[in-house]
Design an enzyme around this catalytic site. Structure first.
Site, PDB file in Angstrom:
ATOM      1  N   PHE A 155       3.150  16.158  33.540  1.00 33.63           N
ATOM      2  CA  PHE A 155       4.493  16.447  33.031  1.00 33.63           C
ATOM      3  C   PHE A 155       5.172  17.445  33.966  1.00 33.63           C
ATOM      4  O   PHE A 155       4.633  18.522  34.227  1.00 33.63           O
ATOM      5  CB  PHE A 155       4.428  17.024  31.625  1.00 33.63           C
ATOM      6  N   GLU A 156       6.366  17.095  34.435  1.00 36.30           N
ATOM      7  CA  GLU A 156       7.108  17.950  35.346  1.00 36.30           C
ATOM      8  C   GLU A 156       8.545  18.094  34.851  1.00 36.30           C
ATOM      9  O   GLU A 156       8.873  17.727  33.727  1.00 36.30           O
ATOM     10  CB  GLU A 156       7.052  17.372  36.764  1.00 36.30           C
ATOM     11  N   ASN A 157       9.401  18.662  35.691  1.00 36.00           N
ATOM     12  CA  ASN A 157      10.814  18.844  35.362  1.00 36.00           C
ATOM     13  C   ASN A 157      10.980  19.602  34.049  1.00 36.00           C
ATOM     14  O   ASN A 157      10.451  20.684  33.893  1.00 36.00           O
ATOM     15  CB  ASN A 157      11.521  17.486  35.355  1.00 36.00           C
TER      16      ASN A 157
END
Length: 370
Positions: A155-157
């Site tokens: 999971f990024e951003n």
């Protein structure tokens, strides 16, 4: 792959003495590793094409012990979909039947194949229990459809961030965090002891938590700072591998209270040492993030200069491994222990490593003798 590392109010270096092992919480109870020996984890471009070229899963060499299929993404309601790359974008892509056969062939060699969710362009937020249910149902469908061994959370951003007032990683209250933990626990319960759970957060979401955690008391910090810590902590006894991305990162403070920069062996040494020693979150010695077992921790690095910022040549990768596994060749950084059973290496990506004539793979096999 990293978010922009911006804090509205970046504080000065954390005051106080260098952290010593005496303040560190003990690691979780030991459990058998998924596979014997050291791990070489690689992302395989399965849903998109780029300049690295397509690699059929059957062609991934023997050295790779964990293959992360990149990526599955969310439709916005927690539902996750995995769409294989099509011939127009990925020259040489195999049929679904051959892809399935390739997965089986790799598993027959003792490899683990997992679905990675998120990535640089993905954003997954589970804002309520219904979305957590959608996540579990859809991820299970992908695992069952392809006969996979587990899931990788990348999971990024804006996928994970902490709400104001959520200041204790051991007792999180932010819905996107609480619901992700619930979903991962449900997947673990569904598939049992053989289920492989890996995570590949950026340094911003983990090690930055040594200085800053969430928005802070005045809301002056980026709410994503340290936001992975409660997820890692909650799932620590079920976590197979944590492969923090030691790339595409800004400067991060280590346990020596010095800022460390990408492009040197000292960066992955200091960042990995934090995971193996534990650290007080936001400088609060009452909230110490406990050390992980060495066999749960692999060093994440780009496979080549084209793969991401922070690439290290083989000599510097070897230096980092020497320091962390043998206590030798550490340079100016003093680690808080020596860990011969460190899990190994992760890279972005198998495709970029083939593009670079398998330099990263060869560094791993040359070092660990596999």
């Amino acid at each position: 792959m990293a978010p922009t590392l911006v804090l509205r109010a970046l504080a000065a270096a954390l005051a106080g003495a260098v952290i010593t092992p005496a303040v560190m919480a003990p690691a979780a109870a030991a459990q058998p590793a998924i596979q014997a020996g050291h791990q070489l984890v690689g992302y395989l471009h399965a849903s998109f094409g780029n300049g690295a070229g397509y690699v059929p899963i059957a062609d991934v060499p023997q050295a790779w012990t964990v293959i992360d299929l990149a990526f599955a993404d969310s439709t916005g309601d927690g539902t996750v979909v995995f769409t294989r790359c099509q011939p127009a974008e990925c020259a040489g892509v195999e049929s679904d039947a051959d892809f399935q056969a390739g997965i089986r062939a790799q598993q027959a060699k003792g490899k683990k194949v997992v679905i990675s969710i998120g990535g640089a362009n993905g954003e997954v937020q589970l804002t309520n229990a219904a979305q957590a249910t959608n996540f579990v149902t859809s991820v299970s469908a992908i695992i069952d459809r392809w006969g996979l061994d587990g899931v990788d959370i990348d999971f990024e951003n804006q996928s994970l961030k902490l709400d104001a007032g959520d200041s204790d990683f051991a007792h999180p209250t932010t819905p996107v965090v609480v619901n992700l933990i619930s979903a991962l626990q449900q997947l673990k319960d569904r598939y049992g002891a053989g289920f492989m759970l890996t995570m590949a957060p950026e340094t911003f979401f983990v090690q930055l938590g040594y200085q800053f955690y969430g928005p802070g008391p005045q809301g002056a910090q980026d709410p994503r700072a340290g936001a992975y810590l409660p997820v890692i902590y909650a799932m620590r006894d079920s976590l197979t591998l944590l492969t923090v991305q030691n790339y595409n990162s800004g400067p991060i403070m280590g346990l020596d209270n010095q800022y460390h920069q990408m492009g040197t062996a000292e960066f992955p040494i200091a960042m990995t040492d934090m995971l193996l020693a534990g650290f007080p979150v936001a400088g609060n010695t009452a909230h110490v993030f406990p050390a992980l077992r060495p066999d749960q921790v692999a060093i994440g690095l780009p496979a080549g200069q084209n793969a991401g910022n922070g690439w290290l040549g083989p000599d510097r990768v070897t230096q980092a491994l020497d320091c962390l596994t043998k206590g030798a060749n550490c340079g100016s950084y003093a680690t808080h222990g020596t860990h011969a059973d460190l899990a190994g290496l992760m890279t972005w990506s198998v495709n970029w490593d083939r593009f670079g004539s398998w330099q990263f793979q060869n560094t791993f096999t040359g070092y660990f003798g596999q």
